[in-house]
Design an enzyme around this catalytic site. Structure first.
Site, PDB file in Angstrom:
ATOM      1  N   SER A 279      76.564  35.009  -0.887  1.00 50.72           N
ATOM      2  CA  SER A 279      75.766  33.796  -0.626  1.00 50.72           C
ATOM      3  C   SER A 279      75.756  32.840  -1.817  1.00 50.72           C
ATOM      4  CB  SER A 279      74.324  34.177  -0.269  1.00 50.72           C
ATOM      5  OG  SER A 279      73.732  34.931  -1.310  1.00 50.72           O
TER       6      SER A 279
ATOM      7  N   HIS B 215      58.648  -0.552  28.303  1.00 55.22           N
ATOM      8  CA  HIS B 215      59.884  -0.295  29.076  1.00 55.22           C
ATOM      9  C   HIS B 215      61.060  -1.130  28.565  1.00 55.22           C
ATOM     10  CE1 HIS B 215      57.075   1.364  32.154  1.00 55.22           C
ATOM     11  NE2 HIS B 215      56.339   0.323  31.779  1.00 55.22           N
TER      12      HIS B 215
ATOM     13  N   SER C  53      83.884  -4.511  11.033  1.00 58.11           N
ATOM     14  CA  SER C  53      84.793  -3.773  11.901  1.00 58.11           C
ATOM     15  C   SER C  53      86.206  -3.992  11.392  1.00 58.11           C
ATOM     16  CB  SER C  53      84.650  -4.288  13.330  1.00 58.11           C
ATOM     17  OG  SER C  53      85.823  -3.995  14.050  1.00 58.11           O
TER      18      SER C  53
ATOM     19  N   LYS D 173      82.237  -8.895  13.549  1.00 54.79           N
ATOM     20  CA  LYS D 173      81.181  -7.878  13.677  1.00 54.79           C
ATOM     21  C   LYS D 173      80.553  -7.460  12.353  1.00 54.79           C
ATOM     22  CE  LYS D 173      80.862  -4.934  16.836  1.00 54.79           C
ATOM     23  NZ  LYS D 173      81.063  -3.721  17.595  1.00 54.79           N
TER      24      LYS D 173
ATOM     25  N   GLU E  57      72.424   3.688  12.429  1.00 61.27           N
ATOM     26  CA  GLU E  57      72.993   4.631  13.396  1.00 61.27           C
ATOM     27  C   GLU E  57      73.091   6.037  12.817  1.00 61.27           C
ATOM     28  OE1 GLU E  57      76.168   1.378  14.014  1.00 61.27           O
ATOM     29  OE2 GLU E  57      76.480   2.766  15.661  1.00 61.27           O
TER      30      GLU E  57
HETATM   31  N1  ARG Z   1      70.717  37.058  -1.214  1.00 61.76           N
HETATM   32  C1  ARG Z   1      69.614  37.699  -0.601  1.00 61.76           C
HETATM   33  C2  ARG Z   1      68.905  36.726   0.353  1.00 61.76           C
HETATM   34  O1  ARG Z   1      69.110  35.586   0.253  1.00 61.76           O
HETATM   35  C3  ARG Z   1      68.651  38.177  -1.621  1.00 61.76           C
HETATM   36  C4  ARG Z   1      67.806  39.334  -1.193  1.00 61.76           C
HETATM   37  C5  ARG Z   1      68.625  40.549  -1.087  1.00 61.76           C
HETATM   38  N2  ARG Z   1      67.821  41.690  -0.815  1.00 61.76           N
HETATM   39  C6  ARG Z   1      68.345  42.833  -0.338  1.00 61.76           C
HETATM   40  N3  ARG Z   1      67.519  43.786  -0.090  1.00 61.76           N
HETATM   41  N4  ARG Z   1      69.617  42.938  -0.099  1.00 61.76           N
HETATM   42  O2  ARG Z   1      68.184  37.125   1.211  1.00 61.76           O
END
Ligand code: ARG
Length: 470
Positions: free
Chosen positions: A34, A167, A288, A294, A301
């Site tokens: 992550s 409306h 445009s 335009k 938008e």
């Molecule tokens: N990267 C994990 C999350 O965002 C951190 C927590 C991880 N905890 C675990 N017990 N694996 O949730």
């Protein structure tokens, strides 16, 4: 015949994360990692670690010497991140392990004491709460800026007459300032919603540890205070598994985004060649590539479209959470990206809208002309018949309808219709009726509290000036 897949991995597949020939280990890393997105929590993670280690030393759980080394190392990491030299690593999964491992490189064994009485579960819950809270504070400032922009437009246009719609059909004349203040009211409620959310979420999960608390004599009140939380969360299971703070922030963001979108929609309509109610400068429009005449309201938008992301994030996180047993599950790692994306979109939307509101110039002549069209003062005529001739409203409605048909046949507005013509429908009508038939007179007459009369709008402008300057 379909081509057989070649045995040799392609160039793309050889890259990290190339799915085809990945080993189980690589696949596990690919789904588990992550760091690419949770690196955005770095500042909050370091804040949490400083507070936690200071508390550990204060409680005699680690030595002051180790605590000082930890703080020095964390400051060095802060600098590396700011300079862009921090060695982010996929092998170290997430921001928490990346920072802890780097701390060990920098200060040695003392780094290993930082995680005493803490788990990544309460750590990530704390980091994410701090991040959401920081962003709510930023939205608060942005909403104030947008409100001030609307207030300024309102103050400049308390007497600018425009058609009011129901409306999307011309209904009754209103003032441009009144219309601006309607949005100001909405954004004020959005701001209050975010403030409420902030107050409710402002409790510290830190010290809940993995799920059950910890045997170390930690001081959760101290870390809560240090991190600006009002108090520690009272249940460790709840502390590590609650994400309703993010859901609440996303719902407040979604509602705010609907308001941004409605105003955007009006800007799109108002800038069209058919309406020409307002002008935007080049700062918020694009040309445009093929039609030289335009000037497109792209910013409006795009703000209108960003609601999709924000509401999508709310739906996405709600679904991630809805089936999870207590306490932490790895599903929760999926809580961050939707929130990051939604908040980035809202951040940009609020900033662009504040800029656009300041940029837009109402086309007063065109607005006045439109305000007079479509018999927008017909209600005023009916009200005059009731007030001056003591006619029951239903009869007045009927008489007015007949007069409108007459004006329609002649192709004129009500205030251009001859008195003799009106008297053919109702002989008791006098020349004084013209005092209510112009759009300006109509707007001026609506003096009820919260009404569109310039006098009332000026009062509301004053009120908001006081509220915002407080
Ligand atoms: N990267 C994990 C999350 O965002 C951190 C927590 C991880 N905890 C675990 N017990 N694996 O949730």
């Amino acid at each position: 015949m379909a081509k057989r897949p070649s045995k040799k991995p392609s160039k793309g597949q050889q890259m990290w994360g190339g799915r085809f020939n990945a080993s189980p280990g690589e696949l596990m890393q690919a789904i588990n990692v992550s760091i690419d997105f949770d690196k955005r929590l770095a500042a909050q993670d370091i804040r949490g670690s400083k507070a936690h280690s200071a508390m550990l030393a204060e409680q005699g759980i680690i030595t002051k010497k180790d605590m000082k080394a930890i703080h020095k190392g964390l400051r060095a990491i802060e600098k590396e991140i700011a300079d862009g030299t921090f060695p982010f690593s996929h092998d170290l999964e997430d921001i928490h392990l990346n920072i802890e491992s780097r701390l060990k490189d920098l200060i040695g064994d003392a780094a290993g004491r930082l995680h005493t009485g803490r788990s990544r579960n309460d750590q990530v819950a704390t980091d994410f709460r701090l991040w959401v809270r920081d962003n709510l504070d930023q939205f608060d400032a942005q909403l104030e800026k947008l409100m001030r922009a609307l207030l300024e437009k309102a103050a400049e246009n308390t007497d600018t007459i425009m058609p009011g719609f129901t409306h999307l059909q011309s209904a009754q004349p209103v003032t441009f300032g009144h219309h601006m203040l309607a949005y100001l009211e909405m954004f004020a409620r959005d701001r209050a919603r975010m403030q409420d959310c902030r107050a409710r979420m402002n409790e510290s999960p830190l010290g809940a540890a993995a799920l059950a608390g910890t045997p170390y004599p930690i001081d959760r009140k101290a870390t809560a205070k240090e991190l600006g939380f009002a108090r520690p969360m009272a249940n460790s299971l709840d502390a590590v598994s609650a994400r309703d703070f993010a859901l609440e922030a996303l719902s407040a963001a979604s509602i705010c985004a609907t308001h941004l979108s409605r105003l955007s929609e009006e800007i799109v309509i108002w800038t069209s060649a058919q309406f020409q109610f307002i002008k935007l400068t080049d700062a918020f429009t694009t040309g445009s590539s093929i039609m030289p005449q335009k000037r497109n309201p792209d910013a409006a938008e795009l703000i209108r479209a960003k609601v999709g992301r924000i509401m999508g994030a709310l739906t996405s996180l709600t679904i991630v959470m809805k089936g999870l047993p207590l306490a932490y599950s790895k599903d929760m790692q999926e809580d961050k990206e939707p929130v990051f994306d939604a908040f980035d979109a809202l951040d940009l939307g609020l900033a662009a809208m504040a800029g656009m509101v300041t940029d837009m110039q109402p086309n007063k002549e065109r607005l006045a002309e439109a305000a007079g069209a479509a018999y927008s003062t017909a209600t005023d005529l009916a009200d005059w018949l009731v007030r001056k001739l003591d006619m029951p409203f239903r009869n007045a409605h009927h008489v007015t309808g007949t007069i409108v048909v007459m004006a329609e046949k002649q192709g004129v507005t009500l205030d251009a219709l001859a008195l003799e013509d009106m008297q053919k429908v109702e002989p008791k009508i006098t020349k004084y009726v013209y005092s209510v038939l112009s759009p300006l007179a109509s707007a001026k007459s609506r003096v009820s509290y919260g009404g569109t009369a310039p006098r009332e709008v000026r009062k509301q402008v004053k009120r908001w000036q006081k509220v915002l300057d407080k």
